[in-house]
Every structure is written in C-alpha cells, then in structure tokens.
Design an enzyme around this catalytic site. Sequence first.
Site, PDB file in Angstrom:
ATOM      1  N   HIS A 187     -12.800 -15.645  22.031  1.00  0.00           N
ATOM      2  CA  HIS A 187     -12.075 -15.188  23.525  1.00  0.00           C
ATOM      3  C   HIS A 187     -13.194 -15.750  24.279  1.00  0.00           C
ATOM      4  CE1 HIS A 187      -9.776 -11.747  21.700  1.00  0.00           C
ATOM      5  NE2 HIS A 187      -9.249 -12.629  21.839  1.00  0.00           N
ATOM      6  N   ALA A 188     -12.749 -16.780  25.375  1.00  0.00           N
ATOM      7  CA  ALA A 188     -13.420 -17.298  26.149  1.00  0.00           C
ATOM      8  C   ALA A 188     -14.549 -16.817  26.984  1.00  0.00           C
ATOM      9  CB  ALA A 188     -12.685 -18.466  27.041  1.00  0.00           C
ATOM     10  N   GLU A 190     -15.942 -13.853  26.898  1.00  0.00           N
ATOM     11  CA  GLU A 190     -16.946 -13.129  25.984  1.00  0.00           C
ATOM     12  C   GLU A 190     -18.218 -13.569  25.888  1.00  0.00           C
ATOM     13  OE1 GLU A 190     -14.389 -11.223  23.075  1.00  0.00           O
ATOM     14  OE2 GLU A 190     -13.029 -10.743  24.491  1.00  0.00           O
ATOM     15  N   ARG A 244      -9.090 -16.063  28.688  1.00  0.00           N
ATOM     16  CA  ARG A 244      -9.393 -15.479  27.445  1.00  0.00           C
ATOM     17  C   ARG A 244      -9.076 -16.603  26.263  1.00  0.00           C
ATOM     18  NH1 ARG A 244      -8.884 -10.187  24.473  1.00  0.00           N
ATOM     19  NH2 ARG A 244      -7.265 -10.248  22.967  1.00  0.00           N
ATOM     20  N   ARG A 261      -4.913 -13.472  17.995  1.00  0.00           N
ATOM     21  CA  ARG A 261      -3.470 -12.730  17.598  1.00  0.00           C
ATOM     22  C   ARG A 261      -2.883 -13.846  16.905  1.00  0.00           C
ATOM     23  NH1 ARG A 261      -5.939  -9.544  19.313  1.00  0.00           N
ATOM     24  NH2 ARG A 261      -5.328  -7.975  21.281  1.00  0.00           N
ATOM     25  N   HIS A 314     -17.398 -10.347  19.578  1.00  0.00           N
ATOM     26  CA  HIS A 314     -16.511 -10.178  20.691  1.00  0.00           C
ATOM     27  C   HIS A 314     -17.281  -9.381  21.876  1.00  0.00           C
ATOM     28  CE1 HIS A 314     -12.449 -11.389  19.317  1.00  0.00           C
ATOM     29  NE2 HIS A 314     -13.107 -11.519  18.242  1.00  0.00           N
ATOM     30  N   GLU A 389     -17.719  -5.534  18.944  1.00  0.00           N
ATOM     31  CA  GLU A 389     -17.639  -5.575  20.264  1.00  0.00           C
ATOM     32  C   GLU A 389     -18.995  -5.248  21.111  1.00  0.00           C
ATOM     33  OE1 GLU A 389     -15.071  -6.479  22.045  1.00  0.00           O
ATOM     34  OE2 GLU A 389     -13.342  -5.953  20.478  1.00  0.00           O
TER      35      GLU A 389
HETATM   36  O1  0X9 Z   1      -8.190  -7.380  21.079  1.00  0.00           O
HETATM   37  C1  0X9 Z   1      -8.904  -8.076  20.530  1.00  0.00           C
HETATM   38  O2  0X9 Z   1      -8.557  -8.970  20.003  1.00  0.00           O
HETATM   39  C2  0X9 Z   1     -10.383  -7.546  20.150  1.00  0.00           C
HETATM   40  N1  0X9 Z   1     -11.098  -6.920  21.519  1.00  0.00           N
HETATM   41  S1  0X9 Z   1     -11.392  -7.812  22.653  1.00  0.00           S
HETATM   42  O3  0X9 Z   1     -11.618  -6.765  23.893  1.00  0.00           O
HETATM   43  N2  0X9 Z   1     -12.709  -8.569  22.224  1.00  0.00           N
HETATM   44  O4  0X9 Z   1     -10.261  -8.928  23.045  1.00  0.00           O
HETATM   45  C3  0X9 Z   1     -10.424  -6.412  19.146  1.00  0.00           C
HETATM   46  C4  0X9 Z   1      -9.650  -6.960  17.721  1.00  0.00           C
HETATM   47  C5  0X9 Z   1      -9.689  -5.782  16.786  1.00  0.00           C
HETATM   48  N3  0X9 Z   1      -9.195  -6.229  15.563  1.00  0.00           N
HETATM   49  C6  0X9 Z   1      -7.689  -6.381  15.402  1.00  0.00           C
HETATM   50  N4  0X9 Z   1      -6.934  -5.652  16.184  1.00  0.00           N
HETATM   51  N5  0X9 Z   1      -7.361  -7.111  14.216  1.00  0.00           N
HETATM   52 ZN    ZN Z   2     -12.635 -10.615  22.158  1.00  0.00          ZN
END
Ligand code: 0X9
Ligand code: ZN
Length: 428
Positions: A187-188, A190, A244, A261, A314, A389
């Site tokens: 994520h860019a 972070e 992001r 994702r 992250h 995180e």
């Molecule tokens: O949403 C995310 O990708 C992560 N949080 S962030 O705020 N850094 O974007 C959490 C990911 C946790 N893992 C999964 N949901 N698989």
């Molecule tokens: Zn992230």
Amino acid sequence: MARRSVLVCGILLLLEICNGNQDYNNYTLIKINPYNDEQVLVANAINATGIEILKNSRGLNDTVDLLVPPSRVNYTRSYAEENKLGFEVKQENYGRSFQELGPPESDELNRTVRTARRRYQKSFHLFEYNSYPSILEFQETVARRRPDLVQVEDVGRSYEGRRIKLVKISANPEAQNPIIFIDAGIHAREWVAPAMALYLIHRLSSDPDVRQNVLDGVDWYILPVVNPDGYEFTRSSAAHRLWRKTRSQTVNSCYGVDGNRNYGFKWAVSGVSTNPCDGETYAGPKPFSEPETQIVRNIMMKNADRMKLYVSLHSYGNFLVYPWGYTGDFLPKQWRKLDSLARSVSNAVQKAGGKPLTVLSAGKWYPAAGGSDDFAFGAVGVPYSYTMELTDGYEFTFPARLLKNVLPQFYEGFKVFGKSIKQEFGSS
Ligand code: 0X9
Ligand code: ZN
C-alpha cells in the site's frame, strides 16, 4: 487502514480524483466512536459520496476514522447523533498537514541521522522516508558491505518498470534453513512499513549480538517496497500523498489495483470493490493481475517448503492480525498457535516501551479477501502468516521525527518472531 472509498469515478469532475489527484486540503478528519456491538456495525456502515473511510472499527471504543469533504461534515455529524455514536473532529484542513511533515528537528535525531548518513551514503537516512532510488542504493550498499551475510536478488519489475529487489540475509545459505519472509509497501501511502523493513535489514546485518539469537539457523528474506510505483507516486506531490493502489492503468482513465485484494486465494469473495475506478479496494480484473503481486507470489512459491513465517508490513492502528482475512465466520484450526506467537511479539514491543498490538484474526476485524496473508497461509502453506499494522495516532502520515522511537520498539517484536521460528523449525 483504508478499506473502501465511496468515491465513484465516472464524471469528468471526479476523474482527477480517480487518478490520484486529491489534496484533501479542506477535508476534515472525523472519528466516530461506537459504544456497543450494534453501533460497531452502524459506524462501519457509514456510506456517502465523497467520504473516505481511513479505518474501520474493530469493536467497542475503537473509532471509525473518516476523511470528510466540507459538503458532508453535517451529514456525518447527524449520522453520529442519530445513531448515538461519539463524534470527534480530529483535524480540519487535513491535507495541509502533509506539507508540515518537514525534516527532523531535534539535535538528538540530527546526530542519529548524521551517523546513519555516514554509514550509508549521502541520500539514505534510516530515520527518514527515502526515495525509491535511494532505497535500492541502500540495499546494494548493505550487500556490498556484508557479502558474507547479505545477498540482493533482482526479482522483477513493477508495472512502470522499476526494479524490485529482495534482500536475503543468511549466515549459511547452503543450510536450507527455515525462511522468514517480510514484505512492506504494497500500500503506497503506508510509508512507515518500508521504513520498518529497511530498519530490519540494517539491524539484522549490523548488530553484533543478532547472529546467535536470530540469524544462526534462520534466513530472513526482506522485500522493502512491493509497490514502488505507488510509493513514488505518493512522494511526488501532496495531492498524491494518500494513494493506496498500484499504478497500472485499468480502464479509461482509472489507475491502480489494491495489491492486498489481488492475491489468488478466495479472490474477491469479500471486502473488495469490483469498480476499477474505486480509489481503495479494487481487486483487479483477475487474481495476480499485477506484476507486483506476481513477484511476491513467486518468492513464496519458490521457497514454499522452507518458508515458515510471513509478515506483511502495513499501517496503521497497531494491529497484528492472522488468517483468515476473507471471513470472520470461522478461524483456521491452528489459530491458537498464530494467536499465541502474535501475543508474545506484542509483549516484546510493549516491554521495549511501545504500545501493545491488538491481536485477532483479520476477518474478525473486517473481512477482506485476496490478501497476501491468506494466500501465504492458505495456498502456500506457510504455517505462521500475519499482517502487521504499524503505529497509531497519525493515520497514514506518521511523522519521520518519531521513527527513531518506534522502529527499535517493533524490532524487539521481530526478534521474538526470529527466536520462535528458530526454536520450532531450526535444525539444531
Ligand atoms: O485492508 C487491508 O488490506 C489491511 N489493512 S490496511 O489498512 N493496511 O489496508 C488489512 C489486511 C488484513 N488481511 C486480510 N484481510 N486478508
Ligand atoms: Zn495496508
């Protein structure tokens, strides 16, 4: 922790925003606070055009953090009042704070920075946010300085053609030791995550006492910036600071896929957007559509037998979460081991003066599929897999001047990871 934006591109006015031009200058950072379980759902469900959710709530008294344009502040206040949620304006003119994050101020830090500068090269600073070229240079410098311990492997190119390099730290590369794989910067925005990965490389390759504790018997593979295109984009102007995604061109004038994702395990079953113009959680046209996620996948697959721990760095919120991320309905049968190691790590961070990490399964926090943690655990068979995180209190713009405090605290947590993997999987 941005998960979803309700920005929908489609009309010309919004195209700029879809391309990542959003300075947030007149946006207000608002935190709404749920006081019971039902309110957690209500708070997380806030949804109105223009409002961007930076962080969902994980439970009672954990706020939902929102970036709200002027036209939506009243709506947000009424939403909170009607649902009896706490309402706090944390900062007005949010985007202006991006410019204020200047160079370090304290004498103490300047001394540290000068030392770090001398050790590496002019442009790289351990306790600042570095450009991608100087990060690559740092990786090479460490390898040149410690050829007995550190190797740099070219693992491919980003969408825009930037080289991506994996740092391998191993006291005995022939020994087929268990591997700990850490990545950062998918994520860019972070920035603290790559900073942590680079600090880890520095400590593991230069601490005199580290060898016996966490290097003999364990190999560390560290990929400090998975998404360098996005990272450089966020550095290029204040208006891009909160980007992001990756920077691949998807449709029309919309750019980027949420790398977290895009992994091919239970892809897109929950917590994703299927709209290529969504600024936050677009899962991509297919699993592993992005060269950056392919690179991480390939490292995992190539080393699947030996990889025993995966940590994706992250920010923000001080969480240490484990699979499953795609669902909160059930846990993997090994969840107790995942949970217990995470708690030991959190204890070590706390003992070093840091804030404890909240430990739970990612899906119980909020379900989101296609994450690298689930892929490592579910598809590759890595027995310990986490998303960490880092930091809290500054959202995505953690001040560089505080890096010198928090990075060493988190490092103590990584030593616990190392010792534990060595104990469970090491040969001696
Ligand atoms: O949403 C995310 O990708 C992560 N949080 S962030 O705020 N850094 O974007 C959490 C990911 C946790 N893992 C999964 N949901 N698989
Ligand atoms: Zn992230």
